[in-house]
Design a protein around this motif. Structure first.
Motif, PDB file in Angstrom:
ATOM      1  N   UNK A   1      -0.503 -20.817  24.593  1.00  0.00           N
ATOM      2  CA  UNK A   1       0.684 -21.347  25.301  1.00  0.00           C
ATOM      3  C   UNK A   1       1.143 -22.368  24.142  1.00  0.00           C
ATOM      4  N   UNK A   2       2.319 -22.856  24.387  1.00  0.00           N
ATOM      5  CA  UNK A   2       2.888 -23.856  23.529  1.00  0.00           C
ATOM      6  C   UNK A   2       3.021 -25.102  24.297  1.00  0.00           C
ATOM      7  N   UNK A   3       3.265 -26.164  23.638  1.00  0.00           N
ATOM      8  CA  UNK A   3       3.707 -27.445  24.434  1.00  0.00           C
ATOM      9  C   UNK A   3       4.867 -27.485  25.577  1.00  0.00           C
ATOM     10  N   UNK A   4       5.750 -26.539  25.193  1.00  0.00           N
ATOM     11  CA  UNK A   4       6.844 -26.285  25.692  1.00  0.00           C
ATOM     12  C   UNK A   4       6.436 -25.637  27.416  1.00  0.00           C
TER      13      UNK A   4
ATOM     14  N   UNK B   1     -15.299 -29.210  18.529  1.00  0.00           N
ATOM     15  CA  UNK B   1     -16.116 -27.906  18.084  1.00  0.00           C
ATOM     16  C   UNK B   1     -14.986 -26.709  17.543  1.00  0.00           C
ATOM     17  N   UNK B   2     -13.917 -27.229  17.071  1.00  0.00           N
ATOM     18  CA  UNK B   2     -12.830 -26.438  16.239  1.00  0.00           C
ATOM     19  C   UNK B   2     -11.917 -25.500  17.304  1.00  0.00           C
ATOM     20  N   UNK B   3     -11.893 -25.854  18.651  1.00  0.00           N
ATOM     21  CA  UNK B   3     -11.181 -25.055  19.572  1.00  0.00           C
ATOM     22  C   UNK B   3      -9.843 -25.466  18.998  1.00  0.00           C
ATOM     23  N   UNK B   4      -8.540 -24.673  19.416  1.00  0.00           N
ATOM     24  CA  UNK B   4      -7.372 -24.988  19.112  1.00  0.00           C
ATOM     25  C   UNK B   4      -6.977 -25.506  20.676  1.00  0.00           C
ATOM     26  N   UNK B   5      -7.037 -26.658  21.089  1.00  0.00           N
ATOM     27  CA  UNK B   5      -6.569 -27.017  22.544  1.00  0.00           C
ATOM     28  C   UNK B   5      -5.574 -28.278  22.492  1.00  0.00           C
ATOM     29  N   UNK B   6      -4.538 -28.144  23.338  1.00  0.00           N
ATOM     30  CA  UNK B   6      -3.913 -29.155  23.691  1.00  0.00           C
ATOM     31  C   UNK B   6      -4.084 -30.109  24.818  1.00  0.00           C
ATOM     32  N   UNK B   7      -3.371 -31.122  24.789  1.00  0.00           N
ATOM     33  CA  UNK B   7      -3.514 -31.812  25.999  1.00  0.00           C
ATOM     34  C   UNK B   7      -2.213 -32.752  26.299  1.00  0.00           C
TER      35      UNK B   7
END
Length: 345
Positions: free
Chosen positions: A138-141, A237-243
């Motif tokens: 998913x993207x920020x949009x 932990x190296x995950x590509x996560x957004x908040x």
């Protein structure tokens, strides 16, 4: 002579033991036993207090009513009215709280700060609840609105906490309410219907940060309503996560702290030493590193805006619903409705 020698030996042994030993009992969530959170207490007393853990605050409340004794207990703001009404807690003496003058006024309340109300609940830590998402998919949009939970394209790949306060904070925000202190019947019904509407889209109601971290990291869940500590831990932990805290409808802030138990068997002075250690300048950094903001606002702000942003506690430009105490009646009404929704009704 023999008795005197025995007494002398016993006294020597007692004074050789850590002064704090097991004299103070802290009833808490697992994780808050981290020595870095209360190092000055350890330095003063030669050891940590005894920690006893609970799974959730309803469990803690029932155990205390059944006779378990603690000296201080860690609860969140929504539970305070019920605990106060039960008679199992007593006020703190604000004059013995070393950081009282620098506590965040939004977390304590102006009435308490002005001395017009008793300090039954001492805020020590807070955090935010917002939308975390798998940034590989998913993207920020994609997460600019809380209506992502109503998007059929993500059915079965969404999650919210198995926690009535966080669930209704989400639902009130999604239906246009940013202050839950005095909601109307119509606002409650709208929020309840919104939660009922997203039920079919949810993969699960998560109960543990490690659980939801794994689900987001694996891609089983694409987006979830989570505490800020989740994306902080996942990023480490190296995950590509957004908040996303700036969703159009807003995000939420939760608040926890300690209550002073009426039936505590430990020394009252040690209870104050413990909460003062938690609110000290030295504890603000370790708490923030774990995703918790210190209620000692001066100590927290001294860490800098960059550190706050990295921990999911930076400034936002959208409405914020603060999960401050609400009436027993409202909380019970929300809890009953939430249980029915989870059961499919």
């Amino acid at each position: 002579m023999k008795k005197t020698a025995l007494l002398t030996s016993a006294l020597a042994l007692a004074t050789a033991l850590p002064a704090a030993a097991q004299n103070l009992t802290v009833f808490d969530y697992s994780g808050f036993e981290d020595p870095a959170f209360h190092q000055s207490y350890i330095d003063t007393h030669g050891g940590a207090p005894e920690f006893v853990f609970f799974g959730d605050e309803d469990e803690a409340f029932q155990r205390l009513l059944a006779g378990f004794q603690s000296d201080v207990t860690h609860i969140c703001a929504g539970s305070v009215p019920r605990w106060q009404a039960s008679g199992i807690i007593e006020p703190w003496d604000a004059e013995q709280i070393e950081a009282f003058e620098t506590l965040n006024a939004d977390l304590v309340g102006q009435d308490v700060l002005s001395g017009s109300e008793d300090l039954y609940f001492l805020p020590t830590d807070y955090g935010s609840t917002a939308v975390a998402y798998n940034a590989d998919e998913l993207s920020e949009e994609d997460v600019t609105s809380l209506e992502i939970f109503n998007n059929p394209a993500y059915a079965g790949r969404l999650s919210i906490p198995d926690n009535v306060d966080d669930a209704y904070a989400l639902a009130y925000l999604a239906t246009g309410v940013t202050d839950w202190s005095d909601v109307s019947d119509a606002e409650f019904e709208a929020a309840t219907e919104w939660l009922r509407g997203i039920h079919q889209n949810l993969r699960t109601y998560w109960t543990d940060p490690a659980e939801i971290s794994q689900l987001i990291g694996s891609g089983e869940v694409l987006a979830a309503w989570v505490w800020n500590e989740v994306p902080v831990a996942m990023a480490e932990e190296g995950f590509n996560v957004g908040f996303s805290r700036n969703t159009t409808e807003g995000s939420s802030v939760w608040l926890c702290g300690y209550v002073n138990m009426v039936e505590g068997a430990g020394e009252e002075a040690q209870a104050y030493d413990y909460v003062n250690a938690l609110l000290s300048d030295a504890s603000a950094g370790p708490l923030l590193d774990s995703g918790f903001g210190s209620a000692n606002d001066a100590a927290l702000q001294a860490l800098g805006a960059e550190a706050l942003e990295a921990s999911g506690l930076g400034e936002v430009t959208v409405p914020v619903l603060a999960q401050l105490p609400i009436s027993n009646e409202q909380r019970e009404r929300q809890a009953e409705a939430f249980e029915r929704i989870k059961a499919g009704f």
